[in-house]
Motif scaffolding. Structure first.
Motif, short mmCIF file in Angstrom:
data_model
loop_
_atom_site.label_atom_id
_atom_site.label_comp_id
_atom_site.label_asym_id
_atom_site.label_seq_id
_atom_site.Cartn_x
_atom_site.Cartn_y
_atom_site.Cartn_z
N SER A 2 10.58 1.83 8.95
CA SER A 2 11.10 2.56 8.13
C SER A 2 12.50 2.85 7.72
O SER A 2 12.85 3.35 6.70
N PRO A 3 13.47 1.91 8.34
CA PRO A 3 14.61 1.67 7.58
C PRO A 3 14.58 0.96 6.25
O PRO A 3 15.58 1.20 5.37
N MET A 4 13.45 0.56 5.93
CA MET A 4 13.17 -0.16 4.33
C MET A 4 13.13 1.12 3.64
O MET A 4 13.28 0.90 2.34
N GLU A 5 12.98 2.18 3.97
CA GLU A 5 12.71 3.30 3.14
C GLU A 5 14.00 3.82 2.34
O GLU A 5 14.23 4.11 1.20
N CYS A 6 15.08 3.10 2.84
CA CYS A 6 16.60 3.47 2.43
C CYS A 6 17.26 2.26 2.14
O CYS A 6 18.32 1.93 2.02
N GLU A 17 24.22 6.11 5.14
CA GLU A 17 25.12 6.31 6.22
C GLU A 17 24.39 7.64 7.10
O GLU A 17 24.16 7.42 8.50
N ARG A 18 23.95 8.74 6.37
CA ARG A 18 23.48 9.78 7.03
C ARG A 18 22.12 9.53 7.51
O ARG A 18 21.50 9.68 8.85
N PHE A 19 21.22 8.37 6.70
CA PHE A 19 20.06 8.12 7.01
C PHE A 19 19.99 7.14 8.41
O PHE A 19 19.40 7.34 9.30
N TRP A 70 15.40 11.67 5.92
CA TRP A 70 14.88 10.92 5.05
C TRP A 70 15.57 11.15 3.48
O TRP A 70 15.91 12.26 3.18
N PRO A 71 15.65 10.08 3.00
CA PRO A 71 16.50 10.11 1.48
C PRO A 71 15.73 10.61 0.53
O PRO A 71 14.49 10.77 0.52
#
Length: 137
Positions: free
Chosen positions: A59-63, A72-74, A136-137
């Motif tokens: 899921s970090p690839m989402e951002c 930073e928030r994500f 989530w962004p």
């Protein structure tokens, strides 16, 4: 002779004949199907937990294209969600292990089935908590 005399029988029940094992009491009756609920739970819980872990890890690839305050928030929220996901999956593993460890007796059947149902439910609740915690962004 009096009515209270002992004639070889103590009055507390007869003893089994020599060579015969006493019949198990109703509380100690073995459950021949004790392995079914933990097995079904294992077949569901393990892949479900691995999929939740894989989704959480990817899921970090989402951002990837995010930058600045959004990134930073994500990242901060993902770190908290990732920790909750790991703790919840470890709890699900402990519950699954407990469902296998319950004694194979009929009197524990409800406890065994309850633990077997709780393991995949714990994975689902943990994954929902992860999804809710991540900004989530």
């Amino acid at each position: 002779m009096s009515a209270n005399s002992q004639d070889g029988n103590s009055g507390t029940g007869s003893t089994p004949a020599s060579g015969q094992a006493p019949a198990p009491s109703p509380d100690e009756t073995p459950d021949p199907r004790a392995w079914i609920a933990p097995l079904i739970s294992s077949v569901i819980t393990v892949p479900l937990g691995l999929l939740a872990l894989l989704y959480g890890a990817l899921s970090p690839m989402e951002c990837d294209s995010c930058n600045g305050a959004v990134a930073e928030r994500f990242h901060d929220s993902w770190t908290i969600g990732w920790t909750v996901l790991w703790i919840g999956l470890l709890i699900a593993l402990a519950v699954l292990t407990a469902s296998w460890a319950v004694p194979h007796q009929l009197r524990f059947a409800a406890r065994r089935v309850g633990l077997a149902l709780a393991a995949p439910a714990t994975v689902v609740v943990t994954f929902v908590a992860f999804m809710a915690l991540v900004d989530w962004p």
